[in-house]
Design an enzyme around this catalytic site. Structure first.
Site, PDB file in Angstrom:
ATOM      1  CG  ASP A  40      -2.016   1.002   1.150  1.00  0.00           C
ATOM      2  OD1 ASP A  40      -2.325   1.473   0.036  1.00  0.00           O
ATOM      3  OD2 ASP A  40      -2.581   1.354   2.201  1.00  0.00           O
ATOM      4  N   GLY A  41       0.353   2.293  -0.603  1.00  0.00           N
ATOM      5  CA  GLY A  41       1.022   3.593  -0.528  1.00  0.00           C
ATOM      6  C   GLY A  41       1.615   4.096  -1.831  1.00  0.00           C
ATOM      7  N   GLY A  96       0.123   5.430  -4.429  1.00  0.00           N
ATOM      8  CA  GLY A  96      -0.491   6.703  -4.821  1.00  0.00           C
ATOM      9  C   GLY A  96       0.079   7.852  -4.012  1.00  0.00           C
ATOM     10  NE  ARG A  97      -1.406   6.615   1.274  1.00  0.00           N
ATOM     11  CZ  ARG A  97      -1.456   5.685   2.214  1.00  0.00           C
ATOM     12  NH1 ARG A  97      -1.186   6.007   3.462  1.00  0.00           N
ATOM     13  NH2 ARG A  97      -1.777   4.451   1.916  1.00  0.00           N
ATOM     14  CD1 TRP A  98       7.408   6.739  -2.222  1.00  0.00           C
ATOM     15  CD2 TRP A  98       7.078   6.848  -4.439  1.00  0.00           C
ATOM     16  NE1 TRP A  98       8.633   6.757  -2.825  1.00  0.00           N
ATOM     17  CE2 TRP A  98       8.468   6.823  -4.187  1.00  0.00           C
ATOM     18  CE3 TRP A  98       6.630   6.915  -5.761  1.00  0.00           C
ATOM     19  CZ2 TRP A  98       9.417   6.860  -5.200  1.00  0.00           C
ATOM     20  CZ3 TRP A  98       7.587   6.962  -6.778  1.00  0.00           C
ATOM     21  CH2 TRP A  98       8.959   6.937  -6.499  1.00  0.00           C
ATOM     22  CG  ASN A 110      -7.476  -2.234  -5.756  1.00  0.00           C
ATOM     23  OD1 ASN A 110      -6.512  -2.965  -5.561  1.00  0.00           O
ATOM     24  ND2 ASN A 110      -7.772  -1.251  -4.911  1.00  0.00           N
ATOM     25  NE  ARG A 141      -7.351   2.012  -5.930  1.00  0.00           N
ATOM     26  CZ  ARG A 141      -6.190   2.171  -5.343  1.00  0.00           C
ATOM     27  NH1 ARG A 141      -5.143   2.522  -6.055  1.00  0.00           N
ATOM     28  NH2 ARG A 141      -6.048   1.987  -4.046  1.00  0.00           N
ATOM     29  NE  ARG A 171      -7.957   0.651   5.083  1.00  0.00           N
ATOM     30  CZ  ARG A 171      -7.631   1.926   5.239  1.00  0.00           C
ATOM     31  NH1 ARG A 171      -7.785   2.503   6.411  1.00  0.00           N
ATOM     32  NH2 ARG A 171      -7.162   2.645   4.236  1.00  0.00           N
ATOM     33  CB  SER A 227      -7.870  -3.620   2.685  1.00  0.00           C
ATOM     34  OG  SER A 227      -7.557  -2.433   3.346  1.00  0.00           O
ATOM     35  CD  GLU A 257       2.392 -13.337  15.729  1.00  0.00           C
ATOM     36  OE1 GLU A 257       2.437 -12.172  16.163  1.00  0.00           O
ATOM     37  OE2 GLU A 257       1.928 -14.292  16.384  1.00  0.00           O
TER      38      GLU A 257
HETATM   39  C1  FPP Z   1      -1.702   0.284  -3.340  1.00  0.00           C
HETATM   40  O1  FPP Z   1      -1.324   1.613  -3.494  1.00  0.00           O
HETATM   41  C2  FPP Z   1      -1.370  -0.474  -4.503  1.00  0.00           C
HETATM   42  C3  FPP Z   1      -2.230  -1.224  -5.266  1.00  0.00           C
HETATM   43  C4  FPP Z   1      -3.450  -0.748  -5.885  1.00  0.00           C
HETATM   44  C5  FPP Z   1      -1.929  -2.624  -5.509  1.00  0.00           C
HETATM   45  C6  FPP Z   1      -0.472  -2.962  -5.683  1.00  0.00           C
HETATM   46  C7  FPP Z   1       0.056  -2.676  -7.032  1.00  0.00           C
HETATM   47  C8  FPP Z   1       1.376  -2.568  -7.268  1.00  0.00           C
HETATM   48  C9  FPP Z   1       2.398  -2.732  -6.239  1.00  0.00           C
HETATM   49  C10 FPP Z   1       1.839  -2.247  -8.647  1.00  0.00           C
HETATM   50  C11 FPP Z   1       1.774  -3.401  -9.574  1.00  0.00           C
HETATM   51  C12 FPP Z   1       2.451  -4.613  -9.067  1.00  0.00           C
HETATM   52  C13 FPP Z   1       2.882  -5.619  -9.828  1.00  0.00           C
HETATM   53  C14 FPP Z   1       3.471  -6.807  -9.192  1.00  0.00           C
HETATM   54  C15 FPP Z   1       2.819  -5.565 -11.291  1.00  0.00           C
HETATM   55  P1  FPP Z   1      -2.450   2.698  -3.486  1.00  0.00           P
HETATM   56  O2  FPP Z   1      -2.689   3.113  -4.899  1.00  0.00           O
HETATM   57  O3  FPP Z   1      -3.657   2.209  -2.766  1.00  0.00           O
HETATM   58  O4  FPP Z   1      -1.745   3.827  -2.676  1.00  0.00           O
HETATM   59  P2  FPP Z   1      -2.462   4.952  -1.787  1.00  0.00           P
HETATM   60  O5  FPP Z   1      -3.137   4.249  -0.635  1.00  0.00           O
HETATM   61  O6  FPP Z   1      -1.322   5.804  -1.354  1.00  0.00           O
HETATM   62  O7  FPP Z   1      -3.425   5.669  -2.677  1.00  0.00           O
END
Ligand code: FPP
Length: 263
Positions: A29-30, A32-34, A77, A80, A207, A209, A220
């Protein structure tokens, strides 16, 4: 649920501990924020996230984990924006195409769970081809949870059990908890996988999710504040070290667990 701070903060030891979890599952996770923190589009974070996934897969295999599951795309997802979903699907397809040879080289067997029929045909083809190409591999099993939701999986399994009861395969009145677990787990998408010993979630959110709702009963759970694009092998080793120091009691007392370990 422990958070990566204060006394529960994993210690940064740079070698893998001898007591390893059999199955590690990661909620990545993260992204988008990154990206947003850098003034970039969310897709930039996903691109970097895919690179980190590749590094963590390779590190996990090298460390000797038996199973690694990555929560790559949840059932929710799909809600989105279309452009983000399309980007993620294209990224996934490209990732599998590029990584297949490396998976084979590292003896990693690829597996996918989720409502795979919802994936675009091109992605499904890459998923199927990667499963087939790595089927002979005997090392770590890598599972991508794709279009996966724990509640959806539970509903599908419950539905099958209801049909079995209706057709007289078993009597619900005399069904024991053990019988139920066996029949139920046989129907879950994770059938044949072990329950995750360690679940890691990045980006500080506490969480699950909709991930591994049944399977996480005794996992754990480590929440780390690192955003997924900043995650690395060193963070993984710290998480494994933290896990090695956990006492898993499965409902028993500490004294009972200690007594069982004493020859
Ligand atoms: C969560 O970040 C990321 C996802 C939607 C799923 C994971 C996807 C990847 C790691 C990229 C693709 C991976 C592979 C193996 C091809 P978020 O968008 O929810 O971030 P945020 O909570 O900061 O908005």
């Amino acid at each position: 649920m422990p958070v990566n701070n204060d006394d529960s903060k994993p210690q940064n030891k740079q070698s893998a501990p001898s007591k390893l979890p059999k199955h590690v599952a990661i909620i990545m996770d993260g992204n988008g924020r990154w990206a947003e923190l850098r003034g970039r589009n969310r897709t930039f974070g996903h691109l970097r996230g895919a690179r980190i996934a590749r590094e963590i897969i390779e590190a996990s295999s090298k460390i000797g984990l038996q199973e690694l599951t990555l929560y790559t795309f949840s059932s929710e997802n799909w809600l989105r924006p279309l452009e983000e979903v399309s980007f993620l699907m294209a990224l996934l397809s490209r990732h599998l195409k590029r990584e297949r040879a490396t998976l084979v080289k590292n003896n990693i067997r690829f597996n996918a769970i989720g409502e795979l029929s919802r994936l675009p045909a091109a992605v499904r083809e890459e998923v199927d081809l990667t499963i087939a190409t790595t089927a002979h591999c005997t090392g770590m099993r890598l599972t991508f949870a794709l279009s996966y939701g724990g509640r959806q999986d539970i509903l599908a399994a419950a539905r099958t059990l209801a049909y079995q009861a209706q057709s007289g395969e078993f009597d619900p009145n005399t069904l024991s908890q053990e019988d139920f677990s066996r029949r139920f787990e046989d129907q879950l998408m994770t059938n044949g996988m072990s329950d995750p010993d360690l679940i890691i979630r990045t980006s500080g959110e506490s969480r699950l999710s909709n991930f591994f709702l049944w399977q996480s009963a005794y996992s754990e759970i480590l929440i780390t504040s690192a955003l997924w694009p900043d995650y690395n092998e060193s963070e993984l080793l710290s998480a494994l070290q933290w896990y090695a120091n956990r006492e898993r009691r499965f409902g028993k007392t500490s004294a009972q667990v200690m007594a069982e370990l004493t020859p």
